[in-house]
Write a protein that holds these residues in place. Structure first.
Motif, PDB file in Angstrom:
ATOM      1  N   LEU A  11     -43.336 -17.160   6.227  1.00 47.37           N
ATOM      2  CA  LEU A  11     -43.125 -18.387   6.588  1.00 47.37           C
ATOM      3  C   LEU A  11     -41.899 -18.281   7.682  1.00 47.37           C
ATOM      4  N   LYS A  12     -41.615 -16.976   8.155  1.00 47.42           N
ATOM      5  CA  LYS A  12     -40.474 -16.936   9.047  1.00 47.42           C
ATOM      6  C   LYS A  12     -38.986 -17.344   8.707  1.00 47.42           C
ATOM      7  N   LEU A  13     -38.809 -16.641   7.617  1.00 46.92           N
ATOM      8  CA  LEU A  13     -37.615 -17.048   7.011  1.00 46.92           C
ATOM      9  C   LEU A  13     -36.539 -15.755   6.612  1.00 46.92           C
ATOM     10  N   PRO A  14     -36.301 -15.387   7.932  1.00 46.17           N
ATOM     11  CA  PRO A  14     -35.427 -14.110   7.986  1.00 46.17           C
ATOM     12  C   PRO A  14     -34.169 -14.186   7.182  1.00 46.17           C
ATOM     13  N   GLY A  15     -33.357 -15.155   7.252  1.00 45.29           N
ATOM     14  CA  GLY A  15     -32.079 -15.273   6.529  1.00 45.29           C
ATOM     15  C   GLY A  15     -32.544 -15.289   5.056  1.00 45.29           C
ATOM     16  N   LEU A  16     -33.212 -16.020   4.505  1.00 50.70           N
ATOM     17  CA  LEU A  16     -33.535 -16.147   3.100  1.00 50.70           C
ATOM     18  C   LEU A  16     -34.193 -14.628   2.703  1.00 50.70           C
ATOM     19  N   LYS A  17     -34.885 -13.849   3.419  1.00 48.33           N
ATOM     20  CA  LYS A  17     -35.264 -12.466   3.096  1.00 48.33           C
ATOM     21  C   LYS A  17     -34.059 -11.617   2.976  1.00 48.33           C
ATOM     22  N   ALA A  18     -33.089 -11.574   3.809  1.00 49.51           N
ATOM     23  CA  ALA A  18     -32.150 -10.815   3.694  1.00 49.51           C
ATOM     24  C   ALA A  18     -31.069 -11.135   2.636  1.00 49.51           C
ATOM     25  N   SER A  19     -31.112 -12.409   2.164  1.00 48.75           N
ATOM     26  CA  SER A  19     -30.052 -12.674   1.142  1.00 48.75           C
ATOM     27  C   SER A  19     -30.585 -13.156  -0.159  1.00 48.75           C
ATOM     28  N   PHE A  20     -31.917 -13.388  -0.478  1.00 48.18           N
ATOM     29  CA  PHE A  20     -32.295 -13.999  -1.675  1.00 48.18           C
ATOM     30  C   PHE A  20     -31.966 -13.136  -2.855  1.00 48.18           C
ATOM     31  N   ARG A  21     -31.572 -11.846  -2.650  1.00 49.20           N
ATOM     32  CA  ARG A  21     -31.456 -10.871  -3.912  1.00 49.20           C
ATOM     33  C   ARG A  21     -29.971 -10.928  -4.260  1.00 49.20           C
ATOM     34  N   GLU A  22     -29.066 -11.053  -3.332  1.00 46.85           N
ATOM     35  CA  GLU A  22     -27.665 -11.531  -3.764  1.00 46.85           C
ATOM     36  C   GLU A  22     -27.329 -13.182  -4.249  1.00 46.85           C
ATOM     37  N   LEU A  23     -28.274 -13.771  -3.808  1.00 50.61           N
ATOM     38  CA  LEU A  23     -28.108 -15.240  -4.243  1.00 50.61           C
ATOM     39  C   LEU A  23     -28.779 -15.349  -5.639  1.00 50.61           C
ATOM     40  N   ALA A  24     -29.901 -14.576  -5.928  1.00 48.96           N
ATOM     41  CA  ALA A  24     -30.466 -14.617  -7.311  1.00 48.96           C
ATOM     42  C   ALA A  24     -29.283 -14.110  -8.213  1.00 48.96           C
ATOM     43  N   ARG A  25     -28.690 -12.812  -7.862  1.00 44.63           N
ATOM     44  CA  ARG A  25     -27.640 -12.464  -8.806  1.00 44.63           C
ATOM     45  C   ARG A  25     -26.590 -13.439  -9.038  1.00 44.63           C
ATOM     46  N   ILE A  31     -27.772 -18.893   8.843  1.00 43.37           N
ATOM     47  CA  ILE A  31     -28.178 -17.700   9.476  1.00 43.37           C
ATOM     48  C   ILE A  31     -28.893 -18.217  10.812  1.00 43.37           C
ATOM     49  N   ARG A  32     -29.680 -19.376  10.745  1.00 43.59           N
ATOM     50  CA  ARG A  32     -30.386 -19.731  11.869  1.00 43.59           C
ATOM     51  C   ARG A  32     -29.454 -20.341  12.844  1.00 43.59           C
ATOM     52  N   VAL A  33     -28.278 -21.070  12.255  1.00 40.17           N
ATOM     53  CA  VAL A  33     -27.313 -21.574  13.306  1.00 40.17           C
ATOM     54  C   VAL A  33     -26.589 -20.464  13.903  1.00 40.17           C
ATOM     55  N   GLN A  34     -26.275 -19.388  13.168  1.00 41.01           N
ATOM     56  CA  GLN A  34     -25.744 -18.249  13.761  1.00 41.01           C
ATOM     57  C   GLN A  34     -26.431 -17.468  15.102  1.00 41.01           C
ATOM     58  N   LYS A  35     -27.835 -17.387  14.560  1.00 35.53           N
ATOM     59  CA  LYS A  35     -28.462 -16.869  15.572  1.00 35.53           C
ATOM     60  C   LYS A  35     -28.756 -17.654  16.789  1.00 35.53           C
ATOM     61  N   ARG A  36     -28.770 -18.867  16.521  1.00 37.10           N
ATOM     62  CA  ARG A  36     -28.946 -19.793  17.753  1.00 37.10           C
ATOM     63  C   ARG A  36     -27.799 -19.636  18.669  1.00 37.10           C
TER      64      ARG A  36
END
Length: 257
Positions: free
Chosen positions: A19-33, A56-61
């Motif tokens: 789904l091209k969600l790199p921000g979620l991929k990098a942070s979902f574990r911490e958010l789940a905890r 993260i998308r805003v920061q990348k842009r």
């Protein structure tokens, strides 16, 4: 020994990639905890995941547009010493940094001797514009002239000029330090094509009355000034050169006391 990967986490990784969600991929574990520790509802957890992706998308842009702008240095208004240039209207500069002039397709012209902070203010306004979502490009006038001349010699000038249409703001730095020679008509064409179509910030060490010295053509200079100043904010930079002041302080440390 490597840790065993939870199959469900592996699936989330795969879905995020698809789904091209790199921000979620990098942070979902911490958010789940965090969600488990705070007893968040599923909806709150989902909202936190989506918010992180947006952040993260805003920061990348922002990072991408800063690179595309090609600033010589990163400068901010906060790091500018307004007390050293007392005739520069601080409230006016801060107002311009709100970038309403870009929306109105107006220009800003910074005039003053070398080393008084013209490029600093121009860059700071440009960075603020990027943070507000505008596309910005910084280029020294000499470099632009070289690119224009090359494009003309290769019969691709119209195509080259169109490339600049994607920028909401173009910062032309250091106008006046060299004679433009055969590049004068090309710079005139460049500026004319942005007239009421996109904004310019120009830094120059020459008063308007001396622009003919670098353009070498009175009629062309008058026509250019007519377009540039029609919708323009002129900022005066009157004061001692930062670089000269720093040099003096290094030679005479007592000046700092």
């Amino acid at each position: 020994m490597s840790e065993h990967l939870d199959p469900r986490e592996a699936m989330v990784d795969i879905y995020c990639k698809q789904l091209k969600l790199p921000g979620l991929k990098a942070s979902f574990r911490e958010l789940a905890r965090d969600a488990m520790e705070q007893n968040q509802t599923p909806t709150s957890f989902l909202a936190a995941c989506l918010a992180k992706e947006v952040e993260i998308r805003v920061q990348k842009r922002l990072s991408t547009r800063l690179k595309q702008a090609k600033f010589s240095e990163i400068k901010t208004l906060e790091s500018f010493d307004f007390t050293s240039i007392p005739k520069l209207p601080k409230t006016k500069v801060i107002s311009l940094a709100e970038c309403k002039f870009i929306k109105e397709r107006e220009n800003v012209i910074c005039i003053g001797q070398s080393g008084t902070g013209k490029s600093h203010i121009a860059t700071a306004i440009g960075i603020t514009a990027i943070q507000l979502g505008y596309r910005v490009r910084f280029i020294k006038v000499y470099d632009l002239i070289q690119e224009l001349l090359k494009a003309e010699s290769e019969y691709r000038l119209p195509r080259y000029l169109k490339i600049w249409n994607k920028y909401d703001l173009v910062i032309l730095d250091e106008l006046g330090y060299i004679n433009l020679g055969t590049g004068s008509p090309l710079l005139f064409q460049f500026c004319s094509e942005r007239y009421e179509q996109g904004s310019l910030v120009i830094t120059t060490n020459l008063d308007f009355s001396r622009w003919e010295e670098v353009f070498g053509d009175n009629a062309l200079t008058i026509a250019l000034l007519d377009r540039l100043t029609h919708h323009a904010h002129v900022l005066p930079f009157v004061g001692e050169s930062y670089r000269f002041k720093e040099s003096k302080e290094k030679l005479d440390p007592d000046l700092n006391q």
